[in-house]
Design a protein around this motif. Sequence first.
Motif, mmCIF file in Angstrom:
data_model
loop_
_atom_site.group_PDB
_atom_site.id
_atom_site.type_symbol
_atom_site.label_atom_id
_atom_site.label_comp_id
_atom_site.label_asym_id
_atom_site.label_seq_id
_atom_site.Cartn_x
_atom_site.Cartn_y
_atom_site.Cartn_z
ATOM 1 N N PRO A 39 54.899 -79.394 5.240
ATOM 2 C CA PRO A 39 56.251 -79.959 5.074
ATOM 3 C C PRO A 39 56.335 -81.360 5.657
ATOM 4 N N GLY A 40 56.807 -82.301 4.833
ATOM 5 C CA GLY A 40 56.918 -83.685 5.273
ATOM 6 C C GLY A 40 55.607 -84.442 5.277
ATOM 7 N N GLY A 41 54.535 -83.811 4.836
ATOM 8 C CA GLY A 41 53.222 -84.459 4.876
ATOM 9 C C GLY A 41 52.720 -84.858 3.508
ATOM 10 N N HIS A 42 51.435 -85.147 3.451
ATOM 11 C CA HIS A 42 50.811 -85.548 2.206
ATOM 12 C C HIS A 42 49.719 -84.548 1.835
ATOM 13 N N PRO A 43 49.309 -84.518 0.571
ATOM 14 C CA PRO A 43 48.267 -83.559 0.172
ATOM 15 C C PRO A 43 46.957 -83.823 0.913
ATOM 16 N N VAL A 44 46.363 -82.734 1.389
ATOM 17 C CA VAL A 44 45.079 -82.802 2.075
ATOM 18 C C VAL A 44 44.075 -81.972 1.286
ATOM 19 N N PHE A 45 42.963 -82.587 0.955
ATOM 20 C CA PHE A 45 41.929 -81.941 0.152
ATOM 21 C C PHE A 45 41.356 -80.739 0.895
ATOM 22 N N LEU A 46 41.257 -79.602 0.175
ATOM 23 C CA LEU A 46 40.637 -78.416 0.749
ATOM 24 C C LEU A 46 39.238 -78.185 0.190
ATOM 25 N N ILE A 47 39.132 -78.186 -1.141
ATOM 26 C CA ILE A 47 37.859 -77.813 -1.756
ATOM 27 C C ILE A 47 37.835 -78.203 -3.233
ATOM 28 N N GLN A 48 36.645 -78.292 -3.796
ATOM 29 C CA GLN A 48 36.484 -78.506 -5.233
ATOM 30 C C GLN A 48 35.583 -77.421 -5.800
ATOM 31 N N LEU A 49 35.978 -76.863 -6.939
ATOM 32 C CA LEU A 49 35.165 -75.901 -7.666
ATOM 33 C C LEU A 49 34.733 -76.543 -8.972
ATOM 34 N N VAL A 50 33.463 -76.343 -9.311
ATOM 35 C CA VAL A 50 32.890 -77.030 -10.461
ATOM 36 C C VAL A 50 32.409 -76.068 -11.540
ATOM 37 N N LYS A 51 31.788 -74.975 -11.115
ATOM 38 C CA LYS A 51 31.135 -74.074 -12.063
ATOM 39 C C LYS A 51 32.014 -72.893 -12.453
ATOM 40 N N SER A 52 31.875 -72.479 -13.687
ATOM 41 C CA SER A 52 32.550 -71.287 -14.186
ATOM 42 C C SER A 52 32.209 -70.101 -13.297
ATOM 43 N N GLY A 53 33.240 -69.349 -12.854
ATOM 44 C CA GLY A 53 33.008 -68.163 -12.047
ATOM 45 C C GLY A 53 32.695 -68.438 -10.588
ATOM 46 N N GLU A 54 32.756 -69.688 -10.183
ATOM 47 C CA GLU A 54 32.376 -70.059 -8.816
ATOM 48 C C GLU A 54 33.346 -69.466 -7.795
ATOM 49 N N VAL A 55 32.796 -69.040 -6.671
ATOM 50 C CA VAL A 55 33.587 -68.537 -5.555
ATOM 51 C C VAL A 55 33.119 -69.260 -4.294
ATOM 52 N N LYS A 56 34.103 -69.813 -3.562
ATOM 53 C CA LYS A 56 33.774 -70.480 -2.305
ATOM 54 C C LYS A 56 34.697 -69.968 -1.213
ATOM 55 N N LYS A 57 34.171 -69.920 0.005
ATOM 56 C CA LYS A 57 34.964 -69.442 1.126
ATOM 57 C C LYS A 57 34.995 -70.493 2.224
ATOM 58 N N GLN A 58 36.161 -70.603 2.851
ATOM 59 C CA GLN A 58 36.334 -71.431 4.034
ATOM 60 C C GLN A 58 37.096 -70.573 5.029
ATOM 61 N N LYS A 59 36.370 -69.978 5.959
ATOM 62 C CA LYS A 59 36.983 -69.119 6.962
ATOM 63 C C LYS A 59 37.861 -68.061 6.271
#
Lengths: 110, 113
Positions: A39-59
């Motif tokens: 709230p009141g901030g700007h967008p912060v990048f979390l992650i990018q997915l590139v491949k079909s079916g890709e799954v990524k985890k961050q904590k």
Amino acid sequence: GQQVMQIPQYQHVQEGEDFTTYCNSSTTLSNIQWYKQRPGGHPVFLIQLVKSGEVKKQKRLTFQFGEAKKNSSLHITATQTTDVGTYFCADTGGGNKLTFGTGTQLKVEL
Amino acid sequence: DAGVTQSPTHLIKTRGQQVTLRCSPKSGHDTVSWYQQALGQGPQFIFQYYEEEERQRGNFPDRFSGHQFPNYSSELNVNALLLGDSALYLCASSLFQGSDTQYFGPGTRLTVL
């Protein structure tokens, strides 16, 4: 033109509950990126997915890209008050031009 | 290493006026993109600058114009302001020949009365 929709628009959860936001595109996505905006901030990048079916985890965050590259999801396990904000998916579309989804606003209550 | 900076933070204008917003990209980045974010909505792409030229443009009228300087900083100009131009204007920097990751600045909140 391309439409990128997210559901739900709003989500209220109790701290410790899980949360999922879904991103659906009317056209095939190039690459999908996820951003968090406090709230009141700007967008912060979390992650990018590139491949079909890709799954990524961050904590506690799990990101998935659909097999047909027309949808994606973000799942947060055991939400915390620090997870509050609006989560946006965005199609890169090539050339660094981002098409953002409609966003899901997450509120976490103690 | 300075991140993306924008000025001013807030701005109040009246209808018909003109406004200039400024952005300095993250150190090492050469591309600047501008986005408009209306309240409660996702950011909408306005245009992108690389090598001092407009490379891509979104669905915005030509009242919206921009410029990029040799030091990669950029300006967004909006003429003949309308009430509907009230929004958060975000600048994002990136590498033209790099990953698609963009770094957003804190934004300029424009209010048109």
